[in-house]
Design an enzyme around this catalytic site. Structure first.
Site, short mmCIF file in Angstrom:
data_model
loop_
_atom_site.label_atom_id
_atom_site.label_comp_id
_atom_site.label_asym_id
_atom_site.label_seq_id
_atom_site.Cartn_x
_atom_site.Cartn_y
_atom_site.Cartn_z
N SER A 82 0.68 -1.36 0.11
CA SER A 82 0.11 0.22 0.13
C SER A 82 0.82 1.84 0.14
O SER A 82 1.66 0.92 -0.85
CB SER A 82 -0.93 -0.32 1.08
N GLU A 396 -12.60 6.36 6.05
CA GLU A 396 -11.69 5.96 6.75
C GLU A 396 -11.23 8.12 7.06
O GLU A 396 -11.48 8.11 5.33
CB GLU A 396 -11.23 5.50 7.04
N THR A 525 -0.45 -1.82 12.13
CA THR A 525 0.19 -2.41 10.82
C THR A 525 1.69 -2.17 11.29
O THR A 525 2.46 -1.82 10.09
CB THR A 525 0.42 -1.30 9.80
N ARG A 530 -0.34 5.19 18.41
CA ARG A 530 -0.45 5.69 17.71
C ARG A 530 -1.75 7.11 18.90
O ARG A 530 -2.16 6.76 19.50
CB ARG A 530 -1.44 5.93 16.29
C1 16G Z 1 -4.65 -0.34 7.28
C2 16G Z 1 -5.60 -0.45 6.87
C3 16G Z 1 -7.16 0.39 6.69
C4 16G Z 1 -6.30 1.50 8.66
C5 16G Z 1 -5.09 1.26 8.66
C6 16G Z 1 -4.13 1.99 10.79
C7 16G Z 1 -6.59 -2.13 5.16
C8 16G Z 1 -7.31 -2.19 3.78
N1 16G Z 1 -6.00 -1.19 6.26
O1 16G Z 1 -3.90 -0.03 6.23
O2 16G Z 1 -8.18 0.90 6.86
O3 16G Z 1 -6.74 2.64 8.38
O4 16G Z 1 -4.55 0.06 8.30
O5 16G Z 1 -3.11 1.59 9.89
O6 16G Z 1 -8.11 -2.59 5.93
P1 16G Z 1 -2.34 1.37 12.07
O7 16G Z 1 -3.03 0.32 12.96
O8 16G Z 1 -1.09 1.30 11.64
O9 16G Z 1 -3.00 3.15 12.72
MG MG Z 2 -4.08 1.00 0.24
#
Ligand code: 16G
Ligand code: MG
Length: 556
Positions: A82, A396, A525, A530
């Site tokens: 992504s 979002e 991720t 955060r």
């Molecule tokens: C991922 C998610 C997105 C979310 C982000 C938060 C999918 C396809 N993508 O990119 O929706 O906003 O994680 O990231 O579900 P974080 O947990 O690192 O803050």
């Molecule tokens: Mg993406």
């Protein structure tokens, strides 16, 4: 692009159990990096690309088992990281209706990815098979897509080795945006049925979107140019292909950041994440002749996310940059669709789904108009919540989102007898919008066209759109901690339950600022926590956000 090609055909499994010898032999060629811990998180498995070979092989095995569990329905596997830098990569699974993998499988994916040896791998697969009562004699079919990262080639090969070891039919969809892969999965599983979603090809995808778009904008005058930052990713060729199906009078696009053959440029100083996080133009745009009032948007690296923006004054002046993020797209779409439903004279409940990151002003604005639900972060949560409305608008703030029309809403739209020419027009528009909007997942291309349709229908420029409400000043900070899993949340991530006592301290700090809100959640991720903060007075934002971050750091 032509039909996806079938690159290996089903191979019958002998006997009752897993083909342990085949798996072990194949697995030995894809050893797991010792001691490395993988997690199936919000968006699948994602980390540095050079550690992912064993994981991809194993996801191939799991994809085949998921398909078998569902009686041979086609499962999707998408290789992408992504908005992350080019050195990263990842893989996520797509279920037959085009939605994210059922969450009860996620812990098994994590366990399988972490099995240290081939024997442990077979044992962990057996656990999954037993737990979900997978019929191993069932057929398996898996479609694989990937983004522009150079690491995709070897990772896809590892996936295919996994699929072959399980005897799955493998469809190589090639270079795709994430939403295109979701689209293909849904088409492949619905073709020939009453719910056929579309032609299961990339060309079918463009035609479906383009035909609906042309219906919606015809007779609405010429389009002013839209500048699109493609993040130097797969969105660039996809946008180019899409525009071949739409006459220039209907969509005039200036595509920037399209350098897909320079891998290091991917998401570098551009893309939806850069623009949303830094709340500024992509780097170098001040030299690109962008003008005040011009509509601009940015995709992310796999084109499942979009934000819009414009300049109110001269380029270069920070205060002239105005962001139109996922919240603003949701408000634009919710307003427009509510009006159409009213004019059409049909009884449909439209609701909106947001996360804790939604700007407080957007939530206030939407709540005055439609029901609003808040879910934890991550597309799958919003998507499921949106399914409970007849028309579920979910976005979002970061630009992931789409609109879902329930089966009964689609039927009502198709079968309603309009009481007036205006009602007939509204029904025709709603019906074209069902086709324009990717119902499987947020889609930068489809969302871009949706915004274009609404702005044209309203005869609005970005400034009128922006006028709906004024965002509260806000920021997101990252805090590095020893163990982010110590941070546990409730109430759709708006409050911490652990570490004990921290939430009270945050409440105390927040209470000192006007119209302030702040929450803390572990990232799904990245290895960090955060901190989100917003408040009425711009000069108070940094003190608020840093005070909460300090509290977090003290507990870490
Ligand atoms: C991922 C998610 C997105 C979310 C982000 C938060 C999918 C396809 N993508 O990119 O929706 O906003 O994680 O990231 O579900 P974080 O947990 O690192 O803050
Ligand atoms: Mg993406």
């Amino acid at each position: 692009m032509a039909l996806p090609s079938t690159i290996s055909t089903a191979q019958a499994l002998v006997g009752e159990g897993l083909p342990a010898t085949l798996i072990t032999q194949a697995s030995d060629a894809h050893p797991k990096p010792q001691g490395h811990k993988f997690t199936y998180g919000t968006a699948g498995l994602r980390t540095k690309a050079d550690t992912l070979d064993s994981t991809c092989f194993r996801v191939g095995l799991i994809g085949a088992l998921r398909s078998k569990k569902l009686g041979g329905k086609t499962i999707g596997l998408m290789v992408t990281a992504s908005h992350n830098p080019v050195e990263d990569n990842g893989v996520k699974m797509v279920d037959p209706r085009g939605e994210m993998l059922e969450s009860s499988w996620e812990p098994f994916c994590t366990a399988i990815a972490n099995a240290e040896t081939s024997d442990e791998l077979v044992a962990s697969l057996e656990k999954l098979v037993a737990h979900f009562k997978v019929d191993l004699s069932a057929p398996a079919s898996v479609v694989v897509g990937y983004d522009t990262r150079p690491s995709c080639q070897t990772l896809v090969k590892a996936i295919i080795d996994g699929l072959s070891a399980m005897g799955a039919q493998t469809i190589d969809a090639g270079l795709k945006t994430t939403p295109q892969l979701h689209y293909l999965v849904k088409c492949l599983n619905t073709q020939g049925t009453d719910e056929a979603y579309g032609e299961p090809t990339e060309e079918g995808y463009y035609k479906k979107l383009a035909n609906a778009y042309i219906k919606l904008v015809s007779g609405k005058g010429e389009s002013a140019p839209l500048t699109v930052d493609c993040a130097n990713g797969v969105g660039a060729p996809a946008l180019l292909n899409l525009t071949k199906y739409i006459p220039a009078e209907h969509l005039s696009v200036r595509a920037l950041r399209t350098a897909t053959s320079s891998p290091n440029e991917l998401n570098h100083g551009c893309g939806a994440d850069f623009v949303k996080t830094n709340q500024c133009l992509p780097a170098g745009y001040d030299k690109e002749d962008v003008k005040a009032g011009e509509r601009m948007c940015s995709f992310d690296g796999d084109a499942d996310r979009i934000v819009f923006y414009y300049l109110k004054g001269p380029a270069g002046a920070k205060e002239s940059f105005r962001l139109l993020d996922g919240d603003k797209i949701a408000s634009l779409a919710a307003d427009y669709l509510s009006e159409l439903v009213k004019v059409a004279g049909i009884d449909l409940e439209l609701g909106c789904v947001q996360t804790a990151y939604a700007n407080g002003s957007s939530t206030k604005y939407l709540k005055q108009r439609v029901p609003v639900t808040c879910t934890p972060t991550g597309v799958k949560h919003l998507h499921h919540a949106a399914e409970s409305y007849d028309i579920g608008v979910y976005f979002e703030a970061n630009g992931h989102g789409t609109i879902l029309f329930s089966a009964s809403a689609q039927r009502k739209i198709r079968e309603a007898s309009p009481g007036s020419p205006a009602a007939q027009g509204a029904l025709e528009q709603l019906s074209a919008l069902v086709d324009l909007i990717n119902q499987t997942v947020g889609d930068a291309l489809s969302d871009m066209l949706l915004v274009e349709v609404i702005l044209r229908a309203r005869q609005w420029g970005p400034e009128e759109w922006d006028g709906a409400y004024e965002d509260l000043p806000n920021k997101i900070l990252k805090v590095n901690v020893k163990d982010r899993f110590l941070f546990k949340t409730e109430d759709a991530e708006r409050r911490l339950t652990s570490p004990a006592g921290l939430q009270d301290k945050i409440d105390e700090v927040v209470g000192k600022y006007k119209d302030a809100r702040s929450f803390v959640r572990p990232s799904g991720t990245e290895d960090c926590v955060r901190v989100y903060a917003e408040c009425a007075i711009a000069s108070e934002l940094t003190p608020l956000a840093t005070s909460v971050s300090k509290l977090v750091a003290e507990y870490a």
